[in-house]
Design a protein around this motif. Structure first.
Motif, PDB file in Angstrom:
ATOM      1  N   LYS A   1       0.726  -1.366   0.134  1.00 50.60           N
ATOM      2  CA  LYS A   1       0.036  -0.118   0.164  1.00 50.60           C
ATOM      3  C   LYS A   1       0.938   1.348   0.163  1.00 50.60           C
ATOM      4  CE  LYS A   1      -4.232  -1.635   2.248  1.00 50.60           C
ATOM      5  NZ  LYS A   1      -5.176  -1.912   3.508  1.00 50.60           N
ATOM      6  N   GLY A   2       0.583   2.076  -0.903  1.00 53.77           N
ATOM      7  CA  GLY A   2       1.062   3.559  -0.975  1.00 53.77           C
ATOM      8  C   GLY A   2       2.414   3.407  -2.081  1.00 53.77           C
ATOM      9  N   ARG A   3       2.835   2.155  -2.166  1.00 51.85           N
ATOM     10  CA  ARG A   3       4.073   2.241  -3.156  1.00 51.85           C
ATOM     11  C   ARG A   3       3.736   1.505  -4.423  1.00 51.85           C
ATOM     12  NH1 ARG A   3       7.943  -1.572  -1.928  1.00 51.85           N
ATOM     13  NH2 ARG A   3       6.595  -2.996  -0.772  1.00 51.85           N
ATOM     14  N   PHE A   4       2.616   0.561  -4.393  1.00 53.54           N
ATOM     15  CA  PHE A   4       2.351   0.026  -5.956  1.00 53.54           C
ATOM     16  C   PHE A   4       0.741   0.466  -6.189  1.00 53.54           C
ATOM     17  CE2 PHE A   4       4.535  -4.358  -5.255  1.00 53.54           C
ATOM     18  CZ  PHE A   4       5.780  -3.537  -5.153  1.00 53.54           C
ATOM     19  N   THR A   5       0.614   0.564  -7.731  1.00 47.34           N
ATOM     20  CA  THR A   5      -0.637   1.050  -8.196  1.00 47.34           C
ATOM     21  C   THR A   5      -1.032   0.088  -9.351  1.00 47.34           C
ATOM     22  OG1 THR A   5       0.031   3.415  -7.820  1.00 47.34           O
ATOM     23  CG2 THR A   5      -1.774   2.794  -9.363  1.00 47.34           C
ATOM     24  N   ILE A   6      -2.173  -0.552  -9.272  1.00 47.80           N
ATOM     25  CA  ILE A   6      -2.720  -1.309 -10.327  1.00 47.80           C
ATOM     26  C   ILE A   6      -3.653  -0.551 -11.296  1.00 47.80           C
ATOM     27  CG2 ILE A   6      -4.676  -2.129  -8.768  1.00 47.80           C
ATOM     28  CD1 ILE A   6      -4.350  -4.628 -10.339  1.00 47.80           C
ATOM     29  N   SER A   7      -3.463  -0.545 -12.586  1.00 47.32           N
ATOM     30  CA  SER A   7      -4.711   0.225 -13.443  1.00 47.32           C
ATOM     31  C   SER A   7      -4.596  -0.933 -14.474  1.00 47.32           C
ATOM     32  CB  SER A   7      -3.882   1.348 -14.023  1.00 47.32           C
ATOM     33  OG  SER A   7      -2.668   0.944 -14.601  1.00 47.32           O
ATOM     34  N   ARG A   8      -5.738  -0.584 -15.346  1.00 48.75           N
ATOM     35  CA  ARG A   8      -6.128  -1.453 -16.446  1.00 48.75           C
ATOM     36  C   ARG A   8      -6.517  -0.367 -17.890  1.00 48.75           C
ATOM     37  NH1 ARG A   8     -10.342  -5.387 -14.601  1.00 48.75           N
ATOM     38  NH2 ARG A   8     -10.200  -6.042 -16.920  1.00 48.75           N
ATOM     39  N   ASP A   9      -6.188  -1.008 -19.044  1.00 49.02           N
ATOM     40  CA  ASP A   9      -6.809  -0.440 -20.166  1.00 49.02           C
ATOM     41  C   ASP A   9      -7.614  -1.417 -20.903  1.00 49.02           C
ATOM     42  OD1 ASP A   9      -7.284   0.481 -22.851  1.00 49.02           O
ATOM     43  OD2 ASP A   9      -5.217   1.585 -22.654  1.00 49.02           O
ATOM     44  N   ASN A  10      -8.790  -1.383 -21.046  1.00 50.26           N
ATOM     45  CA  ASN A  10      -9.864  -2.374 -21.568  1.00 50.26           C
ATOM     46  C   ASN A  10      -9.648  -2.271 -22.994  1.00 50.26           C
ATOM     47  OD1 ASN A  10     -10.374  -3.441 -18.780  1.00 50.26           O
ATOM     48  ND2 ASN A  10     -12.175  -2.417 -18.814  1.00 50.26           N
ATOM     49  N   VAL A  11      -9.372  -1.009 -23.688  1.00 48.53           N
ATOM     50  CA  VAL A  11      -8.867  -1.166 -24.967  1.00 48.53           C
ATOM     51  C   VAL A  11      -7.789  -1.808 -25.541  1.00 48.53           C
ATOM     52  CG1 VAL A  11      -8.626   0.335 -26.991  1.00 48.53           C
ATOM     53  CG2 VAL A  11     -10.420   1.109 -25.112  1.00 48.53           C
ATOM     54  N   LYS A  12      -6.712  -1.809 -24.810  1.00 47.94           N
ATOM     55  CA  LYS A  12      -5.406  -2.530 -25.048  1.00 47.94           C
ATOM     56  C   LYS A  12      -5.563  -4.019 -24.336  1.00 47.94           C
ATOM     57  CE  LYS A  12      -2.621   1.513 -25.595  1.00 47.94           C
ATOM     58  NZ  LYS A  12      -1.406   2.074 -25.103  1.00 47.94           N
ATOM     59  N   ASN A  13      -6.582  -4.343 -23.568  1.00 52.02           N
ATOM     60  CA  ASN A  13      -6.580  -5.708 -22.879  1.00 52.02           C
ATOM     61  C   ASN A  13      -5.343  -5.872 -22.003  1.00 52.02           C
ATOM     62  OD1 ASN A  13      -9.025  -6.080 -24.253  1.00 52.02           O
ATOM     63  ND2 ASN A  13      -8.406  -8.015 -25.313  1.00 52.02           N
ATOM     64  N   THR A  14      -5.176  -4.977 -21.259  1.00 53.80           N
ATOM     65  CA  THR A  14      -3.851  -5.008 -20.437  1.00 53.80           C
ATOM     66  C   THR A  14      -4.126  -4.647 -18.951  1.00 53.80           C
ATOM     67  OG1 THR A  14      -2.567  -4.609 -22.312  1.00 53.80           O
ATOM     68  CG2 THR A  14      -1.468  -4.336 -20.379  1.00 53.80           C
ATOM     69  N   VAL A  15      -3.475  -4.983 -18.198  1.00 50.81           N
ATOM     70  CA  VAL A  15      -3.554  -4.564 -16.454  1.00 50.81           C
ATOM     71  C   VAL A  15      -1.998  -4.452 -16.427  1.00 50.81           C
ATOM     72  CG1 VAL A  15      -3.431  -6.877 -15.694  1.00 50.81           C
ATOM     73  CG2 VAL A  15      -4.401  -4.906 -14.363  1.00 50.81           C
ATOM     74  N   TYR A  16      -1.919  -3.425 -15.365  1.00 53.90           N
ATOM     75  CA  TYR A  16      -0.552  -3.051 -15.006  1.00 53.90           C
ATOM     76  C   TYR A  16      -0.605  -2.926 -13.679  1.00 53.90           C
ATOM     77  CZ  TYR A  16      -0.909  -0.953 -19.897  1.00 53.90           C
ATOM     78  OH  TYR A  16      -1.155  -0.784 -21.145  1.00 53.90           O
ATOM     79  N   LEU A  17       0.974  -2.960 -13.144  1.00 55.12           N
ATOM     80  CA  LEU A  17       1.327  -2.791 -11.765  1.00 55.12           C
ATOM     81  C   LEU A  17       2.377  -1.897 -11.768  1.00 55.12           C
ATOM     82  CD1 LEU A  17       0.367  -3.590  -8.807  1.00 55.12           C
ATOM     83  CD2 LEU A  17       2.271  -5.439  -9.070  1.00 55.12           C
ATOM     84  N   GLN A  18       2.250  -0.681 -11.472  1.00 53.86           N
ATOM     85  CA  GLN A  18       3.507  -0.020 -11.360  1.00 53.86           C
ATOM     86  C   GLN A  18       3.963   0.152  -9.888  1.00 53.86           C
ATOM     87  OE1 GLN A  18       5.003   2.351 -13.301  1.00 53.86           O
ATOM     88  NE2 GLN A  18       6.174   2.785 -11.521  1.00 53.86           N
ATOM     89  N   MET A  19       5.222  -0.321  -9.858  1.00 53.40           N
ATOM     90  CA  MET A  19       5.848  -0.467  -8.325  1.00 53.40           C
ATOM     91  C   MET A  19       6.939   0.561  -8.093  1.00 53.40           C
ATOM     92  SD  MET A  19       6.127  -4.692  -8.543  1.00 53.40           S
ATOM     93  CE  MET A  19       7.433  -4.609  -9.939  1.00 53.40           C
ATOM     94  N   ASN A  20       6.915   1.294  -7.100  1.00 56.09           N
ATOM     95  CA  ASN A  20       7.965   2.203  -6.748  1.00 56.09           C
ATOM     96  C   ASN A  20       8.258   2.038  -5.426  1.00 56.09           C
ATOM     97  OD1 ASN A  20       7.256   3.715  -9.115  1.00 56.09           O
ATOM     98  ND2 ASN A  20       5.445   4.921  -8.035  1.00 56.09           N
ATOM     99  N   SER A  21       9.582   2.564  -5.086  1.00 52.72           N
ATOM    100  CA  SER A  21       9.972   2.291  -3.780  1.00 52.72           C
ATOM    101  C   SER A  21      10.136   1.033  -3.412  1.00 52.72           C
ATOM    102  CB  SER A  21       9.195   3.045  -2.690  1.00 52.72           C
ATOM    103  OG  SER A  21       9.186   4.698  -2.979  1.00 52.72           O
ATOM    104  N   LEU A  22      10.905   0.350  -4.536  1.00 54.80           N
ATOM    105  CA  LEU A  22      11.205  -1.248  -4.350  1.00 54.80           C
ATOM    106  C   LEU A  22      11.856  -1.498  -3.315  1.00 54.80           C
ATOM    107  CD1 LEU A  22      10.700  -2.229  -8.054  1.00 54.80           C
ATOM    108  CD2 LEU A  22       9.338  -3.321  -6.126  1.00 54.80           C
ATOM    109  N   LYS A  23      11.643  -2.781  -2.626  1.00 53.34           N
ATOM    110  CA  LYS A  23      12.493  -3.035  -1.549  1.00 53.34           C
ATOM    111  C   LYS A  23      13.064  -4.397  -1.727  1.00 53.34           C
ATOM    112  CE  LYS A  23       9.331  -0.622   1.919  1.00 53.34           C
ATOM    113  NZ  LYS A  23       8.455  -1.215   2.957  1.00 53.34           N
ATOM    114  N   PRO A  24      14.139  -5.144  -1.040  1.00 54.12           N
ATOM    115  CA  PRO A  24      14.420  -6.419  -1.299  1.00 54.12           C
ATOM    116  C   PRO A  24      13.475  -7.411  -0.993  1.00 54.12           C
ATOM    117  CG  PRO A  24      16.197  -5.168  -0.205  1.00 54.12           C
ATOM    118  CD  PRO A  24      14.916  -4.279  -0.326  1.00 54.12           C
TER     119      PRO A  24
END
Length: 121
Positions: free
Chosen positions: A64-87
């Protein structure tokens, strides 16, 4: 629906990555989508989910607060933006599709092959 995840790789502590999951089939927009991850020797863990419309999201406590999920139903794609990654984010990341709204892996009937994310310290 068939799913193909991509975008994994090696990144340094504090870095960012964006995962993508491309879906085949015309019914992608009717599925709720999720991301899960599994680290070596650990159980599969819920990361994030998004409703079929994209209007609702849910996150695991550890991202929470670091990752963001989104989707594009035209491109048939779901994304996961991951920031502040940790080991401890190091794992194989899987995308999955579900007809029901759920954060439980058992309710997701279609799974991608997984993409490896490695975060170095």
């Amino acid at each position: 629906v068939q799913l193909q995840a991509s975008g994994g790789g090696l990144v340094q502590d504090g870095g960012s990555l964006r995962l993508s999951c491309a879906a085949s089939g015309r019914t992608f927009s009717s599925y709720n989508m999720g991301w899960f991850r599994q680290a070596p020797g650990k159980e599969r863990e819920f990361v994030a989910a998004i409703t079929w419309s994209g209007k609702g999201t849910r996150y695991g406590d550890s991202v929470k607060g670091r990752f963001t999920i989104s989707r594009d139903n035209v491109k048939n794609t779901v994304y996961l933006q991951m920031n502040s990654l940790k080991p401890e984010d190091t794992a194989i990341y899987y995308c999955a599709a579900a007809s029901l709204w759920s954060v439980s892996a058992k309710n997701f009937g279609s799974w991608g092959q997984g993409t490896l994310v490695t975060v170095s310290s």
